[in-house]
Structure formats: C-alpha cells, structure tokens
Write an enzyme that holds these catalytic residues in place. Structure first.
Site, short mmCIF file in Angstrom:
data_model
loop_
_atom_site.label_atom_id
_atom_site.label_comp_id
_atom_site.label_asym_id
_atom_site.label_seq_id
_atom_site.Cartn_x
_atom_site.Cartn_y
_atom_site.Cartn_z
N ASP A 189 33.20 95.37 58.89
CA ASP A 189 33.44 94.59 60.74
C ASP A 189 32.19 93.84 60.94
OD1 ASP A 189 35.22 93.46 62.12
OD2 ASP A 189 33.84 95.10 63.59
N ALA A 190 31.90 92.92 61.25
CA ALA A 190 31.12 91.97 61.63
C ALA A 190 29.75 91.97 61.36
CB ALA A 190 31.06 91.93 63.28
N GLU A 215 33.10 90.91 56.65
CA GLU A 215 33.04 90.36 57.50
C GLU A 215 32.09 89.49 58.34
OE1 GLU A 215 35.38 88.70 61.52
OE2 GLU A 215 34.06 91.37 61.95
#
Length: 604
Positions: A262-263, A297
């Site tokens: 994630d991110a 991501e």
C-alpha cells in the site's frame, strides 16, 4: 506439510520452550506477562528483551509490562483474540497440516484479480464465508482473490488500513487456521491469493510502539498519518527487518501467492538500497520455487521498480496499480473534474490512450492537481503486464462520499463498453467484489471505535470535513448527509448481496463478464506469454481511440469511438474480431458513437 516462518522476534515455540523476544530500545524495564504471572526480562545492548519459558505453550496468553505500568500486546503477535488492546496468544503454526503440497502458484500473465473486503464479501463476514464463494469466482474466470488488509485492527469492522498488529490476522474474521483453510481452498480451485499489506503507517488506536520503541519512527519524514516509519536512520535495520519478515511470514506461513504494498510513495528512504528495492530483493532471494507476485501502489509512477529480466521475469516488483488508467476512464465516463480527477479532466481520452499504450499517463509531466509539480517516469518500455488496470477498487468507490459504484454514476451501455475494453486490454485486470454483476450495494467508509468516543468523533468529523472542498458539500447541511463511518449500519450497507446475480439486470451483466473473461483467457493471455514488441496509439479530433499492442505471437488492437458522431475505421484483412459492441454492422467500417471493436492479428 507444515509451514512456519522463523523470526528473530515474537513468541516462537522451540525444543526448549517458548522463546519471547521484544525490541524495546527506549524502555527502562520490560516484564513478560504470561498466563497471569510476570517474569523479568534482561536487555542486551541493542535493546532486545528475551526469555525462553518452559511454562508457556500454544494457547498461552501473554503481553509485556513496560516500565512497571503499561501492558502491551506483542507487536508481532500471531493472533489477538481480544482485539488490539488485549493480550496476545501463543500460536504454533506447525499444528496446521497443509494438504496442497504441489501448489506452486500461477504465471502472472494468467492473473485476473478480484479485490475483496473479507468483512463485507459474504453475509457471515468471515474467512469461511468467503471460502464458500470461491467456486463461483473460479467458474466466472477469476484466477486470484486479493484480500484487503487483515492485520489486527481496532474493533470489529474496518477497511484494514488502520491495522496496528500486522502479523495477526484479524480475529473478527476467524482464526489463523480459518485463514489457512481459505488459502488452501483457493489453491484447490486453482485460485491464487494476494494480500494487501500496509508498511507506511499504523492505525490511530492500539499502536504501542511509541511507548517502548520510539526509534521505530522518525520526525524527519512526516506523513499524512504522523511521524514516518524509520527505514533509514539509527535503528532502522531492525525496523526494516520487521517489515521484511512480515512479507515473508505471509508468503511462507500462510502460503500467500502475492502481496500488494500500500502507498509506497509515502515511505521515505534517503538510504541505499531503498526500502522498496531491498524488500523485493529479500523476497526474491528467499523464495525461488514458487510463483510469487509483488505489486505496488505508487502515486509517484516510478517505472524503476518494474523492470524485467531477459526471460521476462520481474527483477523486483511484478506490477503496479495503474491509477492513471482508472482516473482517465473515470474522467471520460463521468465528466468529473474535482480532486485528483483534475489531472485528467482536460484531455481524458488522450490520457487514457497514453496510459493504455505505455502504462503511465504522467511520465514526468506537470500535475495541475499538485500545482504543476512533475510526476512519473518514462514507462513505454515496460510490458502491459507490468500494470494492473481497474475501473473500480475499494479506494475509488469507498472514498466517494456515499460509496457509489460506477454502475450508479453512468448509463449501463457506457459501463458495458468500458468494461469490455478494460477486460480485453493487455494490462492485468482487477475487479472489485460485486463489480462483475454491477452490484447495487455501495462500499462505504466504516470503522469501529465504539470504546473510544473521542476518536470516533474525530473520525466522523474528519470524514465530513474531507468533502467540504467539493462543490456538492459546501453547504454544511449537505455534509451532514454523508454516512457516519462509525455507525454499524454503514458497514452493513456495504455487504454485497449474493442473490443479485440471479436477477435482471445483474444476471445480464454477469453473463457479459463471464464472456469477456473467457475471451481474455483464450485470446489475450497467450499474447502476454510472448515477447512484448511495443505499442502505438492515436486519438482523433472526432474522439476516436486507436491502440495497437505488438507481441511476438501477434497484435491486439482496440478502436473505440467516444464522440457524438459516427466515424469510419479500417481493419487488417487478416485480423480476427474478438469483440464488438452489440448490434454493430462493420460491413461499411462505420463505428457509431460510443462503440468499439477489438481485433487480433499479426504483429505489425
């Protein structure tokens, strides 16, 4: 077969007893709390506290008393029966016997991802409930499920990005063995299992690391969630290993087939090698005899992490979520231009064409939404399979004020056109649960801070405050209509209804999805398994999109008319039609408004 990932920290069952290890470099005193008794621990010079206990066993409850006062759970707890503030449970991973000894995963080119939130993917909201739906997904043409984060989070309902104990599968969904049974059932059906993991922050409740390991964080790298994770300062070796072991733990102990990070743009690292690079390198070095897929991501659009070896294998990370493809599609289909859609609203079709052909629309270009700051790196050299495309996902639905799906926002005919082009494009497709039948249920933002009213109020007010910059919510009364994320009803509304596919119009939408995935499996996947030779694209004044991807075994071409008038199109005499818009007469080479044709032919 028994699977266990050995770690230098946490509770690990050994031949001498249970070894407990906690890194607490800023604590003065640490004691083990074990089944109602306490035991002193000695620290070494690096801040480690360890003890081997003959009294402990699988099923024992334990925690750590910090500086004579606070009792905290193990940050690497394998299970938390009583939520994030409770004691941890000693788990023996060797007690589970795996029967799928021959499973080694599937090649990446075969991936059709299906993103699910365990708590809302079934009426039961459990690993077992989701397991009962896997055969349906297999028969549809899905080849991989991707679980939103399951690391222990506060309360009984959460998207998962508020997790604070990343080694403990959340107890709201079932036990560790329940999760293993879900993975094993998926493998029996030929489905891969991916897991979304969060290495850029911890949630706002239940993160006790600050109490005894302040150096786990750094003020040098602030993030939207507070101080950044310390991956490049003093003590960062242990911090990095914490996350590296977490990744290997899921891949080895739970036999997960892929991870979505994630991110990662929110992980700042001034060192060398970068955290992102070392993470992938460690995994690649450690696991060699299985297909393991690593997905990013990354808002920064950094092509550097997605390179390929001569044999087409990923050097580091397998693919990245292609936000540019989604955002271009969304701006084109809805006309929305607020927030990050500002970057795409001026020329949505041009952005879509470039993203489909080259992966990123922004490749070092200035971003209007970010006041002209440049974003991205050149990506045209990468194969389409280095990008995961989607029309919808948890973010793009759930971060809307009311959690509307795309089927709530645009006519069914336009959605059907977009879905066909999305599923037949050579990027790896990802669908969000229920998308396959145009589910009527929303997916809204929800949390459970029932025992922390101040935090619940802050989240509720913050959620409504987020939308004040949007025109529709400048009126304070309108902002009050935004669903309360702390209300259980918001969570219940987000559960998908598995009876819908039996009824029109959902039945017809599901039939189209099944047909498109069959075409993809038969015609597109074989192309992806060959060498990628490049692409070209054009966008006409009449709003006609034409993209060609060349592979060693043939070419794939999409021609679509998004304008208000009909246009003429040509077709290579040896090209085969894979799909056209319904009732399309191609005898005169005419494409009516909002129609398309997909063909397969020789490499050009």
């Amino acid at each position: 077969m028994r699977c266990v990932h050995s770690m230098p920290f946490g509770a690990e069952i050994t031949s001498d007893g249970v070894r407990f290890a906690l890194w607490a470099p800023t604590a003065r005193d640490v004691r083990l709390v074990l089944d109602g008794a306490e035991f002193p621990l000695d620290a070494d010079k690096d801040g480690w506290y360890r003890l081997v206990s003959k009294e402990a066993r699988a099923g024992s409850r334990y925690g750590y008393r910090i500086d004579g006062d606070l009792v905290v759970p193990d940050p690497t707890s394998r299970f938390q029966p009583d939520d994030v503030h409770g004691l941890s449970l000693v788990v023996d991973p060797r007690s589970y016997t795996w029967s799928d000894t021959s499973w080694t995963g599937r090649p990446w080119e075969e991936a059709v991802l299906y993103e699910v939130h365990v708590g809302t993917a079934s009426l039961e909201g459990t690993y077992a409930g989701l397991s009962d739906r896997l055969e349906f997904l297999r028969d549809l043409g899905i080849t991989a499920i991707e679980l939103m984060p399951i690391g222990e989070f506060p309360g009984r309902r959460n998207w998962g990005y508020d997790g604070v104990l990343p080694f403990a599968p959340d107890a709201a969904y079932g036990s560790p063995d329940d999760l293993k049974r879900l993975v094993e059932r998926a493998h029996e059906l030929g489905l891969m299992v991916f897991l979304d993991v969060v290495y850029n922050h911890f949630g706002p409740s239940g993160n006790y690391l600050h109490a005894y390991a302040k150096s786990f964080f750094t003020e040098r790298h602030p993030t939207p969630w507070g101080a950044g994770i310390n991956v490049d300062g003093e003590g960062s070796r242990i911090v990095r290993d914490f996350f590296f072991h977490n990744a290997l733990y899921w891949l080895e102990e739970y036999r997960i087939d892929g991870l979505r990070f994630d991110a990662v743009h929110a992980i700042t690292d001034d060192g060398n090698p970068h955290f992102i690079e070392e993470l992938a390198t460690r995994i690649r070095q450690h696991i060699k005899n299985r297909h393991v897929h690593l997905v990013l991501e990354n808002e920064a659009n950094q092509a550097r992490w997605l390179g390929r070896e001569a044999d087409r294998r990923a050097s580091l990370h397998t693919a990245q979520w292609a936000d540019d493809i989604h955002n271009s599609w969304h701006a084109l289909l809805t006309g929305e231009n607020e927030g990050y859609y500002e970057d795409y609203a001026n020329r949505p079709l041009e952005h879509l064409a470039r993203a489909l052909a080259e992966g990123f629309a922004y490749q070092g270009d200035p971003s209007p939404h970010k006041d002209g700051v440049t974003r991205g790196e050149p990506s045209g050299h990468l194969p389409p399979s280095a990008f995961i495309a989607f029309l919808q996902n948890h973010d793009q639905i759930g971060n809307r004020a009311f959690g509307e799906r795309l089927s709530h926002l645009i006519p069914a005919e336009r959605l059907a056109l977009a879905q066909a082009l999305f599923l037949l494009a050579p990027q790896i497709p990802l669908m969000f649960m229920g998308e396959e039948w145009a589910a009527s249920t929303p997916f809204q933002f929800f949390v459970d801070f029932e025992n922390e009213p101040d935090l619940a109020k802050a989240v509720r007010d913050g959620r409504r405050g987020e939308f004040k910059r949007f025109k529709a919510f400048t009126d304070p009364q309108m902002s009050q209509t935004i669903p309360d994320p702390t209300d259980r009803a918001t969570f219940e509304r987000s559960k998908i209804d598995w009876s819908e596919p039996e009824n029109s119009p959902h039945r017809e939408a599901l039939s189209q999805t099944r047909e498109l995935l069959a075409i993809r499996r038969r015609e597109i996947v074989p192309l992806l398994k060959g060498d990628y030779l490049g692409s070209r694209y054009t966008v006409s004044r009449e709003k006609t999109l034409d993209v060609v991807w060349n592979f060693s075994d043939g070419s794939l071409r999409m021609t679509a008319n998004f304008g208000d008038g009909s246009v003429t199109t040509d077709r290579h005499p040896s090209a085969r039609i894979l799909w056209t818009s319904p009732n399309l007469d191609l005898s005169g080479g005419i494409l009516p408004p909002w129609s398309a044709i997909v063909t397969k032919g020789p490499s050009a």
